[in-house]
Scaffold this motif. Structure first.
Motif, PDB file in Angstrom:
ATOM      1  N   PHE A  48      28.924  58.053  39.170  1.00 24.80           N
ATOM      2  CA  PHE A  48      29.857  56.927  39.303  1.00 24.80           C
ATOM      3  C   PHE A  48      31.289  57.283  38.899  1.00 24.80           C
ATOM      4  O   PHE A  48      32.176  56.430  38.933  1.00 24.80           O
ATOM      5  CB  PHE A  48      29.369  55.721  38.484  1.00 24.80           C
ATOM      6  CG  PHE A  48      29.156  56.000  37.013  1.00 24.80           C
ATOM      7  CD1 PHE A  48      30.221  55.999  36.113  1.00 24.80           C
ATOM      8  CD2 PHE A  48      27.887  56.241  36.521  1.00 24.80           C
ATOM      9  CE1 PHE A  48      30.030  56.247  34.768  1.00 24.80           C
ATOM     10  CE2 PHE A  48      27.677  56.502  35.164  1.00 24.80           C
ATOM     11  CZ  PHE A  48      28.759  56.498  34.289  1.00 24.80           C
ATOM     12  N   HIS A  58      36.086  47.669  27.905  1.00 24.76           N
ATOM     13  CA  HIS A  58      35.544  48.931  27.394  1.00 24.76           C
ATOM     14  C   HIS A  58      35.425  48.807  25.884  1.00 24.76           C
ATOM     15  O   HIS A  58      36.198  48.101  25.255  1.00 24.76           O
ATOM     16  CB  HIS A  58      36.509  50.077  27.738  1.00 24.76           C
ATOM     17  CG  HIS A  58      36.209  51.348  27.017  1.00 24.76           C
ATOM     18  ND1 HIS A  58      35.197  52.190  27.404  1.00 24.76           N
ATOM     19  CD2 HIS A  58      36.771  51.910  25.912  1.00 24.76           C
ATOM     20  CE1 HIS A  58      35.154  53.219  26.575  1.00 24.76           C
ATOM     21  NE2 HIS A  58      36.100  53.075  25.663  1.00 24.76           N
ATOM     22  N   ASN A 115      33.208  45.504  34.399  1.00 22.77           N
ATOM     23  CA  ASN A 115      32.484  44.859  33.296  1.00 22.77           C
ATOM     24  C   ASN A 115      33.403  44.366  32.182  1.00 22.77           C
ATOM     25  O   ASN A 115      33.031  44.345  31.010  1.00 22.77           O
ATOM     26  CB  ASN A 115      31.363  45.767  32.769  1.00 22.77           C
ATOM     27  CG  ASN A 115      31.857  47.052  32.148  1.00 22.77           C
ATOM     28  OD1 ASN A 115      33.029  47.370  32.244  1.00 22.77           O
ATOM     29  ND2 ASN A 115      30.966  47.793  31.512  1.00 22.77           N
ATOM     30  N   THR A 132      26.379  47.382  28.751  1.00 18.06           N
ATOM     31  CA  THR A 132      27.285  47.868  29.810  1.00 18.06           C
ATOM     32  C   THR A 132      27.079  47.106  31.110  1.00 18.06           C
ATOM     33  O   THR A 132      28.027  46.704  31.772  1.00 18.06           O
ATOM     34  CB  THR A 132      27.037  49.375  30.052  1.00 18.06           C
ATOM     35  OG1 THR A 132      27.228  50.064  28.817  1.00 18.06           O
ATOM     36  CG2 THR A 132      27.981  49.935  31.098  1.00 18.06           C
ATOM     37  N   ILE A 149      28.456  46.156  36.768  1.00 19.19           N
ATOM     38  CA  ILE A 149      28.423  47.262  35.786  1.00 19.19           C
ATOM     39  C   ILE A 149      29.748  48.022  35.772  1.00 19.19           C
ATOM     40  O   ILE A 149      30.150  48.553  34.739  1.00 19.19           O
ATOM     41  CB  ILE A 149      27.223  48.199  36.050  1.00 19.19           C
ATOM     42  CG1 ILE A 149      27.012  49.152  34.861  1.00 19.19           C
ATOM     43  CG2 ILE A 149      27.384  48.951  37.356  1.00 19.19           C
ATOM     44  CD1 ILE A 149      25.691  49.892  34.892  1.00 19.19           C
ATOM     45  N   GLU A 150      30.429  48.077  36.901  1.00 22.05           N
ATOM     46  CA  GLU A 150      31.732  48.753  36.942  1.00 22.05           C
ATOM     47  C   GLU A 150      32.846  47.810  36.483  1.00 22.05           C
ATOM     48  O   GLU A 150      33.626  48.157  35.600  1.00 22.05           O
ATOM     49  CB  GLU A 150      32.019  49.252  38.363  1.00 22.05           C
ATOM     50  CG  GLU A 150      33.341  49.990  38.469  1.00 22.05           C
ATOM     51  CD  GLU A 150      33.509  50.604  39.846  1.00 22.05           C
ATOM     52  OE1 GLU A 150      33.184  51.783  40.001  1.00 22.05           O
ATOM     53  OE2 GLU A 150      33.949  49.885  40.765  1.00 22.05           O
ATOM     54  N   HIS A 201      32.473  61.466  31.342  1.00 21.37           N
ATOM     55  CA  HIS A 201      31.548  61.030  32.398  1.00 21.37           C
ATOM     56  C   HIS A 201      31.717  61.821  33.702  1.00 21.37           C
ATOM     57  O   HIS A 201      31.185  61.423  34.737  1.00 21.37           O
ATOM     58  CB  HIS A 201      31.767  59.542  32.708  1.00 21.37           C
ATOM     59  CG  HIS A 201      31.412  58.629  31.574  1.00 21.37           C
ATOM     60  ND1 HIS A 201      30.169  58.613  30.987  1.00 21.37           N
ATOM     61  CD2 HIS A 201      32.157  57.701  30.904  1.00 21.37           C
ATOM     62  CE1 HIS A 201      30.157  57.713  30.011  1.00 21.37           C
ATOM     63  NE2 HIS A 201      31.347  57.157  29.937  1.00 21.37           N
ATOM     64  N   ARG A 233      30.804  40.476  27.878  1.00 22.25           N
ATOM     65  CA  ARG A 233      30.422  40.901  29.230  1.00 22.25           C
ATOM     66  C   ARG A 233      29.538  39.867  29.927  1.00 22.25           C
ATOM     67  O   ARG A 233      29.640  39.668  31.147  1.00 22.25           O
ATOM     68  CB  ARG A 233      29.746  42.264  29.177  1.00 22.25           C
ATOM     69  CG  ARG A 233      30.763  43.398  28.970  1.00 22.25           C
ATOM     70  CD  ARG A 233      30.092  44.703  28.723  1.00 22.25           C
ATOM     71  NE  ARG A 233      31.018  45.836  28.734  1.00 22.25           N
ATOM     72  CZ  ARG A 233      30.770  46.984  28.139  1.00 22.25           C
ATOM     73  NH1 ARG A 233      29.627  47.164  27.465  1.00 22.25           N
ATOM     74  NH2 ARG A 233      31.635  47.970  28.194  1.00 22.25           N
ATOM     75  N   LYS A 272      39.678  45.362  31.196  1.00 21.06           N
ATOM     76  CA  LYS A 272      39.662  46.086  32.473  1.00 21.06           C
ATOM     77  C   LYS A 272      40.320  45.274  33.604  1.00 21.06           C
ATOM     78  O   LYS A 272      40.558  44.064  33.459  1.00 21.06           O
ATOM     79  CB  LYS A 272      38.212  46.445  32.816  1.00 21.06           C
ATOM     80  CG  LYS A 272      37.595  47.423  31.811  1.00 21.06           C
ATOM     81  CD  LYS A 272      36.272  47.958  32.316  1.00 21.06           C
ATOM     82  CE  LYS A 272      35.679  48.946  31.334  1.00 21.06           C
ATOM     83  NZ  LYS A 272      34.451  49.582  31.846  1.00 21.06           N
ATOM     84  N   TYR A 311      38.145  59.091  31.001  1.00 22.84           N
ATOM     85  CA  TYR A 311      36.686  59.046  31.185  1.00 22.84           C
ATOM     86  C   TYR A 311      36.091  60.431  31.458  1.00 22.84           C
ATOM     87  O   TYR A 311      35.004  60.525  32.028  1.00 22.84           O
ATOM     88  CB  TYR A 311      36.336  58.090  32.327  1.00 22.84           C
ATOM     89  CG  TYR A 311      36.369  56.628  31.928  1.00 22.84           C
ATOM     90  CD1 TYR A 311      35.431  56.104  31.029  1.00 22.84           C
ATOM     91  CD2 TYR A 311      37.308  55.759  32.452  1.00 22.84           C
ATOM     92  CE1 TYR A 311      35.443  54.770  30.666  1.00 22.84           C
ATOM     93  CE2 TYR A 311      37.323  54.405  32.096  1.00 22.84           C
ATOM     94  CZ  TYR A 311      36.388  53.927  31.200  1.00 22.84           C
ATOM     95  OH  TYR A 311      36.392  52.601  30.837  1.00 22.84           O
ATOM     96  N   LEU A 351      34.621  55.012  39.263  1.00 22.50           N
ATOM     97  CA  LEU A 351      35.126  54.481  37.994  1.00 22.50           C
ATOM     98  C   LEU A 351      36.625  54.762  37.848  1.00 22.50           C
ATOM     99  O   LEU A 351      37.401  53.868  37.481  1.00 22.50           O
ATOM    100  CB  LEU A 351      34.344  55.108  36.831  1.00 22.50           C
ATOM    101  CG  LEU A 351      34.779  54.746  35.415  1.00 22.50           C
ATOM    102  CD1 LEU A 351      34.591  53.256  35.148  1.00 22.50           C
ATOM    103  CD2 LEU A 351      33.985  55.565  34.388  1.00 22.50           C
TER     104      LEU A 351
END
Ligand code: CMP
Length: 140
Positions: A59, A117, A114, A93, A111-112, A54, A104, A11, A51, A63
Motif C-alpha cells: 500500500f 496518524h 483513516n 488502523t 483504512i487509508e 512501510h 477513527r 490526514k 512513511y 499511501l
C-alpha cells in the motif's frame, strides 16, 4: 518507561471534511496538550520519506499519493503515557475494527483515509515530531 510525547497528523480526509477542530477537541478533552502544530501539504517525496518504514508494503505508493493529496495538520502532543494513550484514543488502523468512541470510529472513511496518524513508539514519536518541527517551532 511511560513517555510523555507523541506525534499525530490530521490526514487529508479529515482536514477536507472540516473535522480538524472536532478532532483536536477530542484530543484536548482526553488530556493531551498541544506543544507544536501547523497545517501544511506534503509532497509525494516527503510523504514517502515520512512513511519510509512501510516502503516494502503493497500500500506504500497509494499511501504516499494519498497523504500528499491535500493539506494535513501536524501536531506534537504531551501527556503521561502519550504514545499508548493516544493509540487508544484513535482506535484501530482500520476503522471497521476501531472501538466505539474512538477518533477513527467517528471520523475515518477507510483504512487509508483513516483521519489521523499516531506514532507507534517513543522513538518514532521523536523522529516524526522532528520531521515537521525545528526546536524553535515546538515547546521544548
Ligand atoms: P498510519 O497510522 O498513518 O500508518 C501507516 C498508514 O498506512 C496507516 O495509518 C493507514 O492509513 C495506511 N494503510 C493503508 N493500507 C493499509 C493496510 N492494508 N494496512 C495498514 N495500513 C494501511
Amino acid at each position: 518507561m511511560a513517555t510523555n510525547r507523541t506525534f499525530t497528523m490530521i490526514k487529508p480526509d479529515a482536514f477536507e471534511a472540516g473535522n480538524t477542530g472536532a478532532i483536536l477537541k477530542m484530543i484536548e478533552n482526553a488530556g493531551f496538550k498541544i506543544m507544536a502544530m501547523k497545517a501544511t501539504q506534503l509532497t509525494p517525496q516527503l510523504a514517502g520519506k515520512f512513511y519510509e518504514v512501510h516502503k516494502e508494503r503493497p500500500f506504500y505508493a497509494d499511501l504516499c499519493g494519498y497523504m500528499s493529496s491535500g493539506p494535513i495538520v501536524a501536531v506534537i502532543l504531551e501527556k503521561d503515557n502519550a504514545v499508548e494513550d493516544f493509540r487508544t484514543l484513535i482506535g484501530a488502523t482500520n476503522p471497521a475494527n476501531a472501538a466505539d468512541g474512538t477518533i477513527r470510529k467517528i471520523f475515518a472513511k477507510s483504512i487509508e483515509a483513516n483521519a489521523v496518524h499516531g506514532s507507534d513508539s517513543d522513538e518514532n514519536a521523536a523522529l516524526e515530531g522532528n520531521f515537521f518541527f525545528s526546536q524553535a517551532e515546538r515547546v521544548s
